[in-house]
Design a protein around this motif. Sequence first.
Motif, mmCIF file in Angstrom:
data_model
loop_
_atom_site.group_PDB
_atom_site.id
_atom_site.type_symbol
_atom_site.label_atom_id
_atom_site.label_comp_id
_atom_site.label_asym_id
_atom_site.label_seq_id
_atom_site.Cartn_x
_atom_site.Cartn_y
_atom_site.Cartn_z
ATOM 1 N N VAL A 19 0.837 -1.211 0.000
ATOM 2 C CA VAL A 19 0.000 0.000 0.000
ATOM 3 C C VAL A 19 0.863 1.249 0.000
ATOM 4 N N ALA A 20 1.938 1.243 0.806
ATOM 5 C CA ALA A 20 2.825 2.397 0.876
ATOM 6 C C ALA A 20 3.484 2.667 -0.478
ATOM 7 N N ARG A 21 3.942 1.562 -1.139
ATOM 8 C CA ARG A 21 4.571 1.734 -2.450
ATOM 9 C C ARG A 21 3.569 2.281 -3.465
ATOM 10 N N ALA A 22 2.334 1.791 -3.403
ATOM 11 C CA ALA A 22 1.312 2.269 -4.335
ATOM 12 C C ALA A 22 1.018 3.753 -4.108
ATOM 13 N N LEU A 23 0.906 4.137 -2.832
ATOM 14 C CA LEU A 23 0.663 5.543 -2.533
ATOM 15 C C LEU A 23 1.827 6.415 -2.989
ATOM 16 N N TRP A 24 3.039 5.938 -2.762
ATOM 17 C CA TRP A 24 4.224 6.706 -3.175
ATOM 18 C C TRP A 24 4.280 6.846 -4.698
ATOM 19 N N GLY A 26 1.714 6.714 -6.735
ATOM 20 C CA GLY A 26 0.648 7.636 -7.126
ATOM 21 C C GLY A 26 1.029 9.081 -6.881
ATOM 22 N N ALA A 27 1.706 9.332 -5.735
ATOM 23 C CA ALA A 27 2.140 10.700 -5.442
ATOM 24 C C ALA A 27 3.153 11.187 -6.463
ATOM 25 N N GLU A 28 4.088 10.300 -6.849
ATOM 26 C CA GLU A 28 5.083 10.680 -7.853
ATOM 27 C C GLU A 28 4.420 10.997 -9.191
ATOM 28 N N LEU A 29 3.457 10.171 -9.578
ATOM 29 C CA LEU A 29 2.747 10.420 -10.833
ATOM 30 C C LEU A 29 1.975 11.734 -10.785
ATOM 31 N N ALA A 30 1.343 12.007 -9.634
ATOM 32 C CA ALA A 30 0.581 13.255 -9.495
ATOM 33 C C ALA A 30 1.499 14.466 -9.594
ATOM 34 N N VAL A 31 2.658 14.383 -8.940
ATOM 35 C CA VAL A 31 3.608 15.495 -9.009
ATOM 36 C C VAL A 31 4.123 15.673 -10.431
ATOM 37 N N THR A 32 4.449 14.561 -11.092
ATOM 38 C CA THR A 32 4.929 14.645 -12.481
ATOM 39 C C THR A 32 3.879 15.249 -13.394
ATOM 40 N N LEU A 33 2.629 14.777 -13.241
ATOM 41 C CA LEU A 33 1.540 15.318 -14.050
ATOM 42 C C LEU A 33 1.357 16.808 -13.774
ATOM 43 N N GLY A 34 1.450 17.196 -12.506
ATOM 44 C CA GLY A 34 1.317 18.614 -12.161
ATOM 45 C C GLY A 34 2.405 19.460 -12.793
#
Length: 261
Positions: A19-24, A26-34
């Motif tokens: 779960v932690a890896r998935a959240l991390w 997802g956060a990286e993808l969100a930051v990259t997309l931003g």
Amino acid sequence: MRERIPVVVQGRRTRRSSVARALWTGAELAVTLGVVLLLLVVHQLWWTNRQAWDEARDRVTQLERQWDTGRPPGPGRGGAPGSGDGPVDGARTPPGGAPARPAARTPAAPPPGLAYAVLRIPRIGVTAPVAQGIGKAAVLDRGYVGHYPRTAQPGATGNVALAGHRNTHGEPFRHLDRLRPGDTVRIDTADARYTYVVRQILPRTTPGDGTVIADVPHSTTHPAYRFTAPDAYLTLTTCTPEFTSTYRMVVWAVLRSTQSR
């Protein structure tokens, strides 16, 4: 007495790690997309303007240098103003002289994409080259104002219809909504300076309201906005509201004076 062997349960820890890896991730993808979206916004709102402003300014300088040095003007050169029907719909005689008379014939249209005139709108600080056509890549996205094909050339009887971006790519018509009746709009060509006076402003109409660029301009969608007699008109069009292309804003002006070079 038996010795108890401790049992380590790893299933729950493994699930937590996943779960932690998935959240991390997802956060990286969100930051990259931003970051990508931010770069796209910067490109559209800043970089395209910088490029278009530089190109438009250079083209205006080139045109003025050609005119000042007496080089032969490009296509679109026309004759002197001729007869006309005078001002209409409340147009007034300018102080100290008779109203301008529009040309009797329309000069030949320049080749598509060629910048051949300079538009100046003092009230909103616009100085932009006018090019033949309204294509985005060839004209509008370069910071130019586009001349609608099959409409009159500057100074001629009929309707000189122009289009320009309101946002991005130089946005020459960004503040077109600040114009008021009585404001002046000038078009410089190799032969003359044509001064038009704003008469009517249509704040919003549909993109299909094509009669706004007719020889005698009027709005089919909003019949109260119209002219009724032939003259030398100038029509400026752009998208509205800002950052959309839902509607069109229209500014109409009438030729007041012609000053030969």
